[in-house]
Design an enzyme around this catalytic site. Structure first.
Site, PDB file in Angstrom:
ATOM      1  N   HIS A 268       0.866  -1.177  -0.118  1.00 31.94           N
ATOM      2  CA  HIS A 268       0.120   0.034   0.006  1.00 31.94           C
ATOM      3  C   HIS A 268       0.995   1.077   0.075  1.00 31.94           C
ATOM      4  O   HIS A 268       1.719   1.263  -0.758  1.00 31.94           O
ATOM      5  CB  HIS A 268      -0.865  -0.175   1.235  1.00 31.94           C
ATOM      6  CG  HIS A 268      -2.033   0.889   1.237  1.00 31.94           C
ATOM      7  ND1 HIS A 268      -2.323   1.683   0.066  1.00 31.94           N
ATOM      8  CD2 HIS A 268      -2.913   1.014   2.309  1.00 31.94           C
ATOM      9  CE1 HIS A 268      -3.338   2.411   0.548  1.00 31.94           C
ATOM     10  NE2 HIS A 268      -3.864   1.995   1.982  1.00 31.94           N
ATOM     11  N   HIS A 307      -2.370  -2.330  -9.683  1.00 33.23           N
ATOM     12  CA  HIS A 307      -3.048  -1.703  -8.697  1.00 33.23           C
ATOM     13  C   HIS A 307      -4.469  -2.631  -8.942  1.00 33.23           C
ATOM     14  O   HIS A 307      -4.702  -3.181  -9.865  1.00 33.23           O
ATOM     15  CB  HIS A 307      -3.610  -0.455  -9.336  1.00 33.23           C
ATOM     16  CG  HIS A 307      -4.250   0.424  -8.193  1.00 33.23           C
ATOM     17  ND1 HIS A 307      -5.623   0.446  -7.804  1.00 33.23           N
ATOM     18  CD2 HIS A 307      -3.664   1.295  -7.216  1.00 33.23           C
ATOM     19  CE1 HIS A 307      -5.805   1.546  -6.750  1.00 33.23           C
ATOM     20  NE2 HIS A 307      -4.496   1.962  -6.344  1.00 33.23           N
ATOM     21  N   ASP A 363       2.835   5.687  -6.401  1.00 34.10           N
ATOM     22  CA  ASP A 363       3.954   5.460  -5.834  1.00 34.10           C
ATOM     23  C   ASP A 363       5.348   5.271  -6.648  1.00 34.10           C
ATOM     24  O   ASP A 363       6.562   5.560  -6.290  1.00 34.10           O
ATOM     25  CB  ASP A 363       3.894   4.116  -4.915  1.00 34.10           C
ATOM     26  CG  ASP A 363       2.942   4.478  -3.887  1.00 34.10           C
ATOM     27  OD1 ASP A 363       3.080   5.739  -3.358  1.00 34.10           O
ATOM     28  OD2 ASP A 363       2.200   3.475  -3.707  1.00 34.10           O
TER      29      ASP A 363
END
Ligand code: CMC
Length: 435
Positions: A268, A307, A363
């Site tokens: 995450h 994702h 990210d």
């Protein structure tokens, strides 16, 4: 047969059931009536990791993962990033509309007024080890705020809720900055109320002996945009944790601490730190093909890729790539960018990643910017958490107002032992209690 219904035939009993369909869902509780007999508990759904279960109705964030669309309260993320400040976006998430100038001024004033930590909280923070991970420090200190504001337990009271929401959005950057200063052994810097939200954060991080800290405006705006991009992302792991903890009527400080814990994992929010570790391990551009080959053979994952919801380019990653150009003009290029670009180029042409619809996520590039700005990798997930607090609180507030919600409590499919007796011949037994 009425429209918007689903007909289910139970082949075990030959019975037919008509279930209403609303918003593309059936109610799991409607399945309970499907039984083989009076002793049967009734049908449940089995959905490990919530792959296909809506846990709430929400009007905060919309994602179309196939088309790479992200909206807060109906506004495209691109438009918000271009035109708004993070605090305006936080207001939007919480109240449903962007603030006008008067509302904005009052909102900023309220947040600014609450940026300081109680001195006992500051003192509490000095007791962490010098090398404590900033996410652990953040989660623990946010939890500790619960002891400073006991009135926060009145979670059913709207005004009390709003007071804690303001406190949390205001104080989290202060805690984050103190955790950073603590790791360096530097004295804490008090908030400066003359500065904007990102500038004040930079001031608390990097002010040394100068009388007034002046943030580079390009970097301050870049940080603010990064905050906007990270502010909410509907029912992800940490938002779900926030709602789950909040559903027991835990106070918001403890619930946010739980959400921080969920965010910290490398799958995450911890992925931004893991990306930098990965890029350092790859070392240089020429090693990228070998690294990708290893990943495809099942040795680890490409961090910052993939994702659960996006099966297209993450729109946040696209904006971040653009911000990177502006930041690097100020800071100079991060040499890791070259490796990241090569990784993306090769992965996006590779059948393994194409067939699984694995694209860079938020990210992938954020850490490279944070590092160029001067942050240590351990701080990256904290930089994700600061703005996400606004999203968690919006989700929590919505939960508290939702009459359909109850304490969160999934069912399980028990696959363990049937009833059995202890074999007392195998070990010494504690003295039996008289019955
Ligand atoms: N690198 C290589 N293969 C991958 C990756 C990756 N990053 N992500 C998924 N896969 C493969 C996975 O092995 C599986 O392959 P197969 O079908 O052969 O078994 C397939 O793609 C489907 O993946 P999954 O694990 O079922 O997907 P998921 O929805 O459960 O996991 C994820 C989503 C984000 C946890 C995962 O893609 C991942 O671990 N990515 C790396 C960590 C990361 O970047 N996390 C940040 C997510 S974005 C920020 C946030 O919201 O937290």
């Amino acid at each position: 047969m009425p429209e918007n219904t689903l007909t289910v035939v139970d082949n075990r009993t030959n019975k037919t059931y008509t279930l209403p369909v609303e918003n593309g869902t059936i109610r799991a509780m409607d399945l309970r009536q499907i039984k083989t007999g009076p002793e049967d508990f009734g049908l449940m759904t089995y959905d490990p990791a919530f792959m296909n279960t809506a846990s709430c109705k929400s009007s905060i964030t919309f994602i179309d993962g196939e088309r790479g669309i992200l909206r807060y309260r109906g506004y495209n993320i691109e438009e918000l990033a271009e035109n708004c400040t993070f605090l305006q976006v936080a207001y939007l998430l919480l109240f449903g509309e962007l603030p006008d100038d008067k509302q904005s001024k009052e909102w900023v004033k309220q947040i600014t007024h609450h940026t300081m930590l109680h001195e006992t909280t500051k003192e509490f923070m000095t007791r962490f080890r010098y090398d404590a991970h900033p996410m652990g420090v953040l989660a623990s200190t946010v939890a500790a705020l619960s002891t400073v504001y006991p009135e926060a337990k009145k979670v059913r009271d709207r005004d009390t809720r709003m007071h804690q929401i303001i406190r949390l959005i205001a104080k989290v950057p202060t805690i984050a900055a103190y955790s950073y200063r603590h790791s360096l052994g530097f004295p804490y810097v008090y908030p400066d109320n003359d500065l904007s939200y990102p500038e004040n954060f930079m001031n608390m991080l990097w002010k040394m002996v100068e009388p007034k800290y002046v943030a580079n405006p390009v970097l301050a705006r870049a940080l603010d945009i990064l905050f906007i991009l990270h502010a909410d992302h509907e029912q992800n792991c940490s938002a779900n944790t926030m709602r789950c903890a909040g559903s027991s009527e835990a106070d918001p400080y403890l619930a946010v601490a739980a959400a921080c814990a969920a965010l910290s994992g490398p799958l995450h929010g911890g992925a931004n730190e893991a990306v930098l570790t990965m890029l350092a391990e790859i070392g240089n551009k020429d090693n990228v093909p070998a690294y990708i080959k290893r990943t495809k053979e099942g040795h680890g994952k490409l961090m910052g890729f993939g994702h659960r919801v996006y099966k297209n380019y993450d729109p946040r990653a696209r904006i971040i790539k653009h911000i990177a150009d502006q930041v690097f003009q100020v800071t100079g290029k991060n040499p890791k960018l070259e490796i990241a670009l090569e990784l993306e180029r090769i992965a996006l042409e590779d059948e393994y990643f194409i067939s699984r619809k694995l694209y860079p996520n938020v990210d992938f590039y954020s850490g490279i910017i944070y590092q160029a700005m001067g942050f240590k990798p351990e701080m990256f997930t904290v930089l994700f958490a600061i703005p996400r607090v606004a999203g968690w609180l919006a989700q929590w507030n919505e939960l508290m107002e939702d009459k359909e919600q109850k304490i969160s409590r999934p069912r399980q499919v028990y696959v363990g032992q049937e009833l059995r007796k202890i074999d007392t011949s195998r070990f010494s037994v504690v003295k039996a209690m008289s019955r």
